[in-house]
Motif scaffolding. Structure first.
Motif, PDB file in Angstrom:
ATOM      1  N   LYS A 166      -6.936  -1.810 -15.681  1.00  0.00           N
ATOM      2  CA  LYS A 166      -6.559  -2.892 -16.578  1.00  0.00           C
ATOM      3  C   LYS A 166      -5.196  -3.494 -16.270  1.00  0.00           C
ATOM      4  O   LYS A 166      -4.619  -4.201 -17.097  1.00  0.00           O
ATOM      5  N   LYS A 167      -4.666  -3.218 -15.086  1.00  0.00           N
ATOM      6  CA  LYS A 167      -3.346  -3.713 -14.720  1.00  0.00           C
ATOM      7  C   LYS A 167      -3.440  -5.027 -13.948  1.00  0.00           C
ATOM      8  O   LYS A 167      -4.433  -5.313 -13.290  1.00  0.00           O
ATOM      9  N   SER A 168      -2.364  -5.813 -14.043  1.00  0.00           N
ATOM     10  CA  SER A 168      -2.289  -7.046 -13.276  1.00  0.00           C
ATOM     11  C   SER A 168      -2.021  -6.708 -11.809  1.00  0.00           C
ATOM     12  O   SER A 168      -1.740  -5.557 -11.458  1.00  0.00           O
ATOM     13  N   LYS A 169      -2.102  -7.719 -10.958  1.00  0.00           N
ATOM     14  CA  LYS A 169      -1.877  -7.510  -9.527  1.00  0.00           C
ATOM     15  C   LYS A 169      -0.498  -6.909  -9.270  1.00  0.00           C
ATOM     16  O   LYS A 169      -0.357  -5.949  -8.506  1.00  0.00           O
ATOM     17  N   TYR A 170       0.524  -7.464  -9.914  1.00  0.00           N
ATOM     18  CA  TYR A 170       1.890  -6.954  -9.713  1.00  0.00           C
ATOM     19  C   TYR A 170       2.035  -5.553 -10.290  1.00  0.00           C
ATOM     20  O   TYR A 170       2.672  -4.679  -9.678  1.00  0.00           O
ATOM     21  N   GLU A 171       1.442  -5.313 -11.453  1.00  0.00           N
ATOM     22  CA  GLU A 171       1.513  -3.985 -12.072  1.00  0.00           C
ATOM     23  C   GLU A 171       0.820  -2.943 -11.204  1.00  0.00           C
ATOM     24  O   GLU A 171       1.282  -1.804 -11.108  1.00  0.00           O
ATOM     25  N   THR A 201      -9.951  -4.566  -4.781  1.00  0.00           N
ATOM     26  CA  THR A 201      -9.665  -5.674  -5.693  1.00  0.00           C
ATOM     27  C   THR A 201      -8.380  -6.358  -5.214  1.00  0.00           C
ATOM     28  O   THR A 201      -8.436  -7.285  -4.425  1.00  0.00           O
ATOM     29  N   THR A 202      -7.233  -5.877  -5.652  1.00  0.00           N
ATOM     30  CA  THR A 202      -5.969  -6.468  -5.191  1.00  0.00           C
ATOM     31  C   THR A 202      -5.499  -5.880  -3.868  1.00  0.00           C
ATOM     32  O   THR A 202      -4.688  -6.481  -3.175  1.00  0.00           O
ATOM     33  N   GLY A 203      -5.977  -4.681  -3.535  1.00  0.00           N
ATOM     34  CA  GLY A 203      -5.545  -4.028  -2.300  1.00  0.00           C
ATOM     35  C   GLY A 203      -4.239  -3.275  -2.421  1.00  0.00           C
ATOM     36  O   GLY A 203      -3.697  -2.793  -1.420  1.00  0.00           O
ATOM     37  N   ALA A 204      -3.716  -3.126  -3.647  1.00  0.00           N
ATOM     38  CA  ALA A 204      -2.406  -2.493  -3.828  1.00  0.00           C
ATOM     39  C   ALA A 204      -2.393  -1.042  -3.361  1.00  0.00           C
ATOM     40  O   ALA A 204      -1.449  -0.600  -2.687  1.00  0.00           O
ATOM     41  N   THR A 205      -3.430  -0.287  -3.720  1.00  0.00           N
ATOM     42  CA  THR A 205      -3.474   1.125  -3.333  1.00  0.00           C
ATOM     43  C   THR A 205      -3.611   1.281  -1.829  1.00  0.00           C
ATOM     44  O   THR A 205      -2.928   2.110  -1.204  1.00  0.00           O
ATOM     45  N   LEU A 206      -4.464   0.489  -1.221  1.00  0.00           N
ATOM     46  CA  LEU A 206      -4.648   0.551   0.227  1.00  0.00           C
ATOM     47  C   LEU A 206      -3.376   0.126   0.950  1.00  0.00           C
ATOM     48  O   LEU A 206      -3.012   0.701   1.983  1.00  0.00           O
ATOM     49  N   GLU A 207      -2.683  -0.858   0.409  1.00  0.00           N
ATOM     50  CA  GLU A 207      -1.415  -1.291   0.998  1.00  0.00           C
ATOM     51  C   GLU A 207      -0.388  -0.159   0.964  1.00  0.00           C
ATOM     52  O   GLU A 207       0.316   0.090   1.955  1.00  0.00           O
ATOM     53  N   ALA A 208      -0.314   0.546  -0.164  1.00  0.00           N
ATOM     54  CA  ALA A 208       0.631   1.649  -0.289  1.00  0.00           C
ATOM     55  C   ALA A 208       0.302   2.769   0.694  1.00  0.00           C
ATOM     56  O   ALA A 208       1.196   3.347   1.327  1.00  0.00           O
TER      57      ALA A 208
END
Length: 231
Positions: A166-171, A201-208
């Motif tokens: 439920k978090k935004s892309k930045y969150e 989805t946003t790719g944040a986890t994969l980026e990290a």
């Protein structure tokens, strides 16, 4: 001890296995998806398409060699049930089966060049709660078909974080920034790593994860997920 085939056949006669997507009865030897739903699976075929929308998500964020997803993931669709049953109802073999099907398709693509398949790790607290890492089971299926080693003990999640749902892309980006670590910086040196996850989805986890792995000298990254949600 395995169940004799005639007993297994009798059980299936009384309690037939059903397709997770449509609920219809599965033909013998089919698992999780009936032939009709498997044929209708909304595949992306992005592994055949350079500069595809999955790759574009990571442009300007991390240097990657290749990126793809197996199918389009839409909330409310019958195929959402596959991921839900896998993650929340303990049906980890769905990941293995679908990972294997995806691996079969990647055999004749540049993804066959990778040296290690690395699933996105879960924190040990979440792993105890869920009982398994769904990304690891996807990776197992892919590794078997691609004939590549699966690495689950080098990249790890050092910090427990809240769900990204439920978090935004930045969150999402803030939530996973710097939570991954490497047990050593030698195993992946000069290697091509294929990062594997369930849904993009946003790719944040994969980026990290990728940023952590890229701390190793001369390492390159590719990405593969089962589902791709562009919303």
């Amino acid at each position: 001890m395995t169940i004799p085939q005639f007993i297994n056949d009798f059980i299936n006669l009384i309690f037939p296995e059903t397709c997770i997507a449509c609920g219809g009865e599965l033909p013998p030897k089919e698992k999780y998806l009936c032939p009709h739903c498997l044929l209708d699976l909304p595949k992306t075929n992005y592994h055949k398409e350079p500069e595809n929308p999955v790759e574009q998500i990571f442009w300007g964020r991390i240097p990657i060699q290749y990126a793809t997803s197996y199918f389009f993931y839409t909330k409310g669709s019958r195929y959402q049930r596959l991921i839900h049953e896998m993650k929340y109802n303990g049906k980890k073999n769905i990941g293995y089966e679908l990972g294997g099907k995806m691996g079969n398709e990647l055999k004749s693509s540049p993804f066959s060049e990778v040296d290690y398949i690395v699933p996105v790790p879960l924190h040990k607290k979440k792993l105890r709660k869920r009982g398994f890492n769904q990304s690891e089971w996807i990776g197992k299926g892919m590794a078997e078909k691609l004939n590549k080693p699966l690495s689950t003990d080098i990249l790890y999640r050092a910090e427990y974080t809240d769900s990204q749902t439920k978090k935004s892309k930045y969150e999402r980006w803030l939530n996973v920034e710097k939570v991954f670590k490497l047990k050593d910086k030698f195993t992946f040196r000069n290697k091509h790593i294929l990062l594997v996850d369930d849904i993009l989805t946003t790719g944040a986890t994969l980026e990290a994860c990728a940023n952590t792995i890229l701390e190793t000298k001369n390492t390159s990254i590719s990405i593969a997920t089962l589902g791709f949600s562009d919303k």
